[in-house]
Design an enzyme around this catalytic site. Structure first.
Site, mmCIF file in Angstrom:
data_model
loop_
_atom_site.group_PDB
_atom_site.id
_atom_site.type_symbol
_atom_site.label_atom_id
_atom_site.label_comp_id
_atom_site.label_asym_id
_atom_site.label_seq_id
_atom_site.Cartn_x
_atom_site.Cartn_y
_atom_site.Cartn_z
ATOM 1 N N TYR A 161 6.459 -9.944 6.695
ATOM 2 C CA TYR A 161 6.375 -8.509 6.936
ATOM 3 C C TYR A 161 6.943 -8.188 8.313
ATOM 4 O O TYR A 161 6.866 -9.012 9.241
ATOM 5 C CB TYR A 161 4.932 -8.017 6.869
ATOM 6 C CG TYR A 161 4.394 -7.826 5.477
ATOM 7 C CD1 TYR A 161 4.547 -6.616 4.806
ATOM 8 C CD2 TYR A 161 3.716 -8.856 4.825
ATOM 9 C CE1 TYR A 161 4.040 -6.437 3.523
ATOM 10 C CE2 TYR A 161 3.204 -8.684 3.542
ATOM 11 C CZ TYR A 161 3.373 -7.467 2.902
ATOM 12 O OH TYR A 161 2.874 -7.293 1.632
ATOM 13 N N ASP A 164 0.825 -1.204 0.000
ATOM 14 C CA ASP A 164 0.000 0.000 0.000
ATOM 15 C C ASP A 164 0.862 1.259 0.000
ATOM 16 O O ASP A 164 2.085 1.201 0.177
ATOM 17 C CB ASP A 164 -0.901 0.018 1.235
ATOM 18 C CG ASP A 164 -1.871 -1.153 1.261
ATOM 19 O OD1 ASP A 164 -2.243 -1.633 0.183
ATOM 20 O OD2 ASP A 164 -2.245 -1.579 2.371
#
Length: 270
Positions: A115, A57
Site C-alpha cells: 500500500y 474500503d
C-alpha cells in the site's frame, strides 16, 4: 472450466469499497466488485462471483487489485482485458487478464500486499493544496520531519501484534501481522510518501499508521511511540485514522518470497 485472473485498477472516490454490500429494502451500494461482476456478465452471459484479494474500503484506490472468477465459456484471454474495460465505468479498468490454475485463490494464496499513502504538504499562498491530485493525495498544511517519520516507519518492520494500529472492531481473531518493509520518501516538491508491504493488514491499519507517522512528522510525538503502541496494543496511543483519498493498493504478490522481484528494490512498483 477456465479460471481467470484479472488485475484491476480503480479510482475509489465514488465507490463504497471493493466488496458488494447487499442490504434489505435499500438499493445496492456502488462497489467495485459489483461493477466488475456486471461487466463479466456482459461479456460471458454468466452470473459468477468475482473474488478480490483485498477488501479496500470506501474511497481507497487501487492499481494492483487482483481478482479471479471461473466461467463455463472460454473466450480469447488476450482480448478479455479490453472487453471487460469497455463495459466498465470510467473509474475502473482491467489492466490485464490471464488463465490460471482452477485452484487459484486470490485471498488465500496472497503472500504480501503493498500500500502507498501520499501526503501533500501545502501552506498557501506559497504552496497551494493539490488541485488535480486532490482525489488521490491527503493534504496537510504542516511541514513534516521525514527523517523522524522514516525512523518510526523502520520500527514497524517485523512480526508484531498490531492491535493498537487498527480500529477496535476490526473483526479478526488474530492480530499478529508481519511487516516486510515500511519506508517514507520524498517523491517530489511538497510531497511525502509512505509505502508499506505486509502479509496482511487489519481494518484501517495503513491509514492509522499514516496518521501516526504524521504525528511524528509534525513533532507531536516521537518514533519511540511505535514500540509502545506495539507493546501495549493501546489504540489511543496511535494517531488518527487519515482519510481514504491518500491510500492506494499498489500490488498483491502471489509468487514465492515476499516481493514480486524477490527483494524490496521495487517496493512501490505495481
Amino acid at each position: 472450466m477456465p479460471r481467470h485472473r484479472i488485475l484491476v485498477a480503480y479510482d475509489g472516490t465514488d465507490f463504497h469499497g471493493w466488496q458488494r454490500q447487499l442490504r434489505p429494502d435499500v438499493d445496492e451500494l456502488r462497489t467495485v466488485q459489483k461493477v466488475v461482476e456486471d461487466a463479466v456478465f456482459s461479456v460471458f452471459h454468466e452470473r459468477v462471483p468475482v473474488v478480490g484479494a483485498s477488501r479496500t474500503d470506501s474511497g481507497v484506490h487501487a492499481i494492483g487489485q487482483v481478482a479471479a472468477f471461473t466461467t463455463e465459456k472460454e473466450l480469447p484471454v488476450e482480448r478479455l482485458a479490453v472487453a471487460l474495460t469497455g463495459r466498465l465505468p470510467d473509474d475502473v479498468q482491467v489492466r490485464e487478464a490471464t488463465i490460471v490454475d482452477e485452484g487459484f485463490d486470490p485471498i488465500g494464496d496472497a503472500r504480501s500486499k503493498c500500500y502507498r499513502y501520499d501526503f501533500a504538504i501545502a501552506r498557501p499562498p506559497a504552496t497551494w493544496p493539490p488541485l488535480f491530485e486532490r482525489r488521490t493525495t491527503y493534504h496537510t498544511p504542516y511541514e513534516l520531519d521525514v527523517e523522524a517519520m522514516s525512523e518510526a516507519a523502520a520500527l514497524l518492520v517485523g512480526t508484531h501484534d498490531v492491535a493498537g494500529l487498527a480500529q477496535k472492531h476490526h473483526g479478526r481473531d488474530n492480530t499478529v501481522r508481519t511487516i516486510h518493509a515500511c519506508a517514507v520518501s520524498v517523491p517530489g516538491t511538497s510531497r511525502v510518501r509512505l509505502e508499506i508491504v505486509g502479509n496482511g493488514f487489519l481494518y484501517n491499519m495503513v491509514r492509522i499508521i499514516a496518521g501516526t507517522l504524521l504525528e511524528v512528522g509534525r513533532g507531536r510525538t516521537t518514533p519511540e511511540r511505535i514500540p509502545e503502541i506495539l507493546a501495549t496494543g493501546d489504540r489511543r496511543l496511535a494517531g488518527q485514522t487519515l482519510p481514504p483519498e491518500g491510500l492506494c493498493l499498489r500490488w498483491i504478490h502471489h509468487g514465492p518470497g515476499e516481493f514480486p522481484d524477490g527483494d524490496a528494490e521495487g517496493l512501490g512498483r505495481p
